[in-house]
Design a protein around this motif. Structure first.
Motif, mmCIF file in Angstrom:
data_model
loop_
_atom_site.group_PDB
_atom_site.id
_atom_site.type_symbol
_atom_site.label_atom_id
_atom_site.label_comp_id
_atom_site.label_asym_id
_atom_site.label_seq_id
_atom_site.Cartn_x
_atom_site.Cartn_y
_atom_site.Cartn_z
ATOM 1 N N GLU A 36 0.831 -1.201 0.000
ATOM 2 C CA GLU A 36 0.000 0.000 0.000
ATOM 3 C C GLU A 36 0.872 1.260 0.000
ATOM 4 N N VAL A 37 1.923 1.247 0.805
ATOM 5 C CA VAL A 37 2.836 2.399 0.875
ATOM 6 C C VAL A 37 3.500 2.618 -0.476
ATOM 7 N N LEU A 38 3.982 1.544 -1.092
ATOM 8 C CA LEU A 38 4.655 1.678 -2.381
ATOM 9 C C LEU A 38 3.682 2.082 -3.491
ATOM 10 N N THR A 39 2.432 1.659 -3.381
ATOM 11 C CA THR A 39 1.412 2.094 -4.344
ATOM 12 C C THR A 39 1.216 3.595 -4.228
ATOM 13 N N ASP A 40 1.030 4.073 -3.008
ATOM 14 C CA ASP A 40 0.854 5.514 -2.794
ATOM 15 C C ASP A 40 2.106 6.289 -3.199
ATOM 16 N N LEU A 41 3.261 5.728 -2.907
ATOM 17 C CA LEU A 41 4.517 6.375 -3.283
ATOM 18 C C LEU A 41 4.619 6.511 -4.804
ATOM 19 N N SER A 42 4.204 5.496 -5.513
ATOM 20 C CA SER A 42 4.202 5.544 -6.976
ATOM 21 C C SER A 42 3.267 6.633 -7.486
ATOM 22 N N LEU A 43 2.078 6.721 -6.891
ATOM 23 C CA LEU A 43 1.116 7.754 -7.296
ATOM 24 C C LEU A 43 1.636 9.153 -6.976
ATOM 25 N N LEU A 44 2.240 9.305 -5.817
ATOM 26 C CA LEU A 44 2.778 10.613 -5.432
ATOM 27 C C LEU A 44 3.940 11.031 -6.331
ATOM 28 N N ASN A 45 4.799 10.092 -6.680
ATOM 29 C CA ASN A 45 5.905 10.411 -7.588
ATOM 30 C C ASN A 45 5.375 10.799 -8.963
ATOM 31 N N SER A 46 4.330 10.133 -9.407
ATOM 32 C CA SER A 46 3.728 10.497 -10.692
ATOM 33 C C SER A 46 3.130 11.893 -10.623
ATOM 34 N N ALA A 47 2.481 12.201 -9.518
ATOM 35 C CA ALA A 47 1.890 13.538 -9.354
ATOM 36 C C ALA A 47 2.983 14.602 -9.342
ATOM 37 N N LYS A 48 4.085 14.314 -8.666
ATOM 38 C CA LYS A 48 5.197 15.273 -8.637
ATOM 39 C C LYS A 48 5.766 15.494 -10.033
ATOM 40 N N ASN A 49 5.896 14.425 -10.783
ATOM 41 C CA ASN A 49 6.444 14.546 -12.134
ATOM 42 C C ASN A 49 5.462 15.211 -13.086
ATOM 43 N N GLU A 64 5.419 13.903 3.723
ATOM 44 C CA GLU A 64 4.704 14.014 4.996
ATOM 45 C C GLU A 64 3.328 13.357 4.905
ATOM 46 N N TYR A 65 2.665 13.547 3.769
ATOM 47 C CA TYR A 65 1.354 12.930 3.561
ATOM 48 C C TYR A 65 1.465 11.405 3.626
ATOM 49 N N LEU A 66 2.468 10.844 2.949
ATOM 50 C CA LEU A 66 2.666 9.398 2.927
ATOM 51 C C LEU A 66 2.906 8.854 4.330
ATOM 52 N N TYR A 67 3.788 9.525 5.087
ATOM 53 C CA TYR A 67 4.108 9.051 6.428
ATOM 54 C C TYR A 67 2.905 9.144 7.365
ATOM 55 N N SER A 68 2.161 10.230 7.278
ATOM 56 C CA SER A 68 1.010 10.378 8.180
ATOM 57 C C SER A 68 -0.127 9.444 7.790
ATOM 58 N N LYS A 69 -0.338 9.234 6.491
ATOM 59 C CA LYS A 69 -1.428 8.359 6.047
ATOM 60 C C LYS A 69 -1.209 6.926 6.526
ATOM 61 N N HIS A 70 0.028 6.463 6.462
ATOM 62 C CA HIS A 70 0.319 5.073 6.816
ATOM 63 C C HIS A 70 0.887 4.930 8.231
ATOM 64 N N THR A 75 12.566 6.458 8.653
ATOM 65 C CA THR A 75 13.502 5.413 9.072
ATOM 66 C C THR A 75 12.864 4.044 8.947
ATOM 67 N N GLN A 76 11.625 3.937 9.395
ATOM 68 C CA GLN A 76 10.907 2.663 9.319
ATOM 69 C C GLN A 76 10.759 2.236 7.851
ATOM 70 N N LEU A 77 10.437 3.178 6.977
ATOM 71 C CA LEU A 77 10.299 2.862 5.562
ATOM 72 C C LEU A 77 11.642 2.427 4.973
ATOM 73 N N ALA A 78 12.710 3.133 5.298
ATOM 74 C CA ALA A 78 14.037 2.796 4.771
ATOM 75 C C ALA A 78 14.498 1.420 5.254
ATOM 76 N N GLN A 79 14.306 1.132 6.542
ATOM 77 C CA GLN A 79 14.722 -0.164 7.085
ATOM 78 C C GLN A 79 13.900 -1.302 6.486
#
Length: 156
Positions: A36-49, A64-70, A75-79
């Motif tokens: 779910e996080v990676l799906t949202d991350l993909s959508l957010l990156n597309s929106a940014k581009n 910030e939106y991604l971190y608060s939503k999930h 750090t947790q995402l990177a690990q």
């Protein structure tokens, strides 16, 4: 010839090294949530581009939106990403879920667009024109009003 065998053996000996396995972090994101996080991350990156200036002008902060939503932190995402990247089978399963989520979302959007087109085709011309222009001010709608009025898609 003997030198070639010695060189090949030395090469094999030094190339075979212990690869440390990444330990599972304490706050590992589950596979489902990671998808779910990676799906949202993909959508957010597309929106940014697609329109970075619009995001900057509205003050929207995708990270910030991604971190608060999930309910996660960077750090947790990177690990978790590092852990799953060390296990190809799990990572492949996660990305299959991401692909499925994105395809599902794409189908939903296509259906909504199709419904809107059918509805627009049934409206009289005077109503179509009023949808394009603000009926009171005679101006096109503001971009921020479109953002606030757009539906929120929650993939689960």
């Amino acid at each position: 010839m003997k030198f070639v065998w010695v060189l090949a053996t030395a090469f094999l000996f030094f190339s075979c090294q212990n690869v440390e396995k990444v330990e599972e972090p304490e706050n590992l994101i589950s596979e489902q949530k990671m998808a779910e996080v990676l799906t949202d991350l993909s959508l957010l990156n597309s929106a940014k581009n697609y329109n970075r200036r619009l995001l900057e002008n509205t003050g929207f902060k995708p990270d910030e939106y991604l971190y608060s939503k999930h309910n996660i932190d960077s750090t947790q995402l990177a690990q978790s990403t590092r852990y799953y990247a060390s296990n190809q089978n799990q990572l492949e399963a996660i990305y299959k879920k991401v692909k499925t989520n994105l395809e599902k979302l794409q189908r939903e959007i296509a259906l909504k667009k199709e419904k809107e087109e059918r509805l627009r085709d049934t409206l009289p011309k005077s109503l179509k024109d009023s949808l394009i222009q603000d009926s009171i001010l005679g101006k096109p709608p503001r971009l921020d009003s479109l953002i606030l009025a757009s539906p929120v898609y929650d993939i689960q």
